[in-house]
Design a protein around this motif. Structure first.
Motif, PDB file in Angstrom:
ATOM      1  N   TYR A   6       0.842  -1.188   0.000  1.00 22.84           N
ATOM      2  CA  TYR A   6       0.000   0.000   0.000  1.00 22.84           C
ATOM      3  C   TYR A   6       0.878   1.238   0.000  1.00 22.84           C
ATOM      4  O   TYR A   6       1.900   1.272   0.662  1.00 22.84           O
ATOM      5  N   ASP A  10      -3.115   5.736  -2.658  1.00 21.39           N
ATOM      6  CA  ASP A  10      -3.970   4.640  -3.112  1.00 21.39           C
ATOM      7  C   ASP A  10      -5.382   4.840  -2.589  1.00 21.39           C
ATOM      8  O   ASP A  10      -5.585   5.354  -1.485  1.00 21.39           O
ATOM      9  N   VAL A  12      -8.668   2.694  -1.531  1.00 18.66           N
ATOM     10  CA  VAL A  12      -9.032   1.315  -1.200  1.00 18.66           C
ATOM     11  C   VAL A  12     -10.510   1.231  -0.860  1.00 18.66           C
ATOM     12  O   VAL A  12     -11.127   2.194  -0.423  1.00 18.66           O
ATOM     13  N   ILE A  59      -7.989  -2.721  -3.866  1.00 21.83           N
ATOM     14  CA  ILE A  59      -7.425  -1.419  -4.223  1.00 21.83           C
ATOM     15  C   ILE A  59      -8.188  -0.930  -5.444  1.00 21.83           C
ATOM     16  O   ILE A  59      -8.165  -1.561  -6.499  1.00 21.83           O
TER      17      ILE A  59
END
Length: 66
Positions: A6, A10, A12, A59
């Protein structure tokens, strides 16, 4: 078991939605604790890495330029 990497930036998808109804979060800090920003109401929370890794489904978008 697949090891996920991660990165800051990002986006998620979590198992349970935030009270505002959105279950997508942007990672703003990584380490022992993760700082997350809700993409619905912009609230920021910090949760331990172990709890974060159990709660992540997928993700949605990787950070750009990384």
């Amino acid at each position: 078991m697949e090891i996920m990497k991660y990165q800051v930036g990002d986006v998620v998808k979590m198992k349970k939605p935030h009270p505002c109804g959105i279950n997508e979060w942007e990672i703003t800090r990584t380490g022992v604790d993760f700082a997350l920003k809700c993409l619905g109401c912009q609230r920021q929370v910090m949760i331990p890495r172990i709890k974060f890794e159990r709660a992540v489904r997928d993700i949605v978008k990787k950070a750009e330029g990384k």
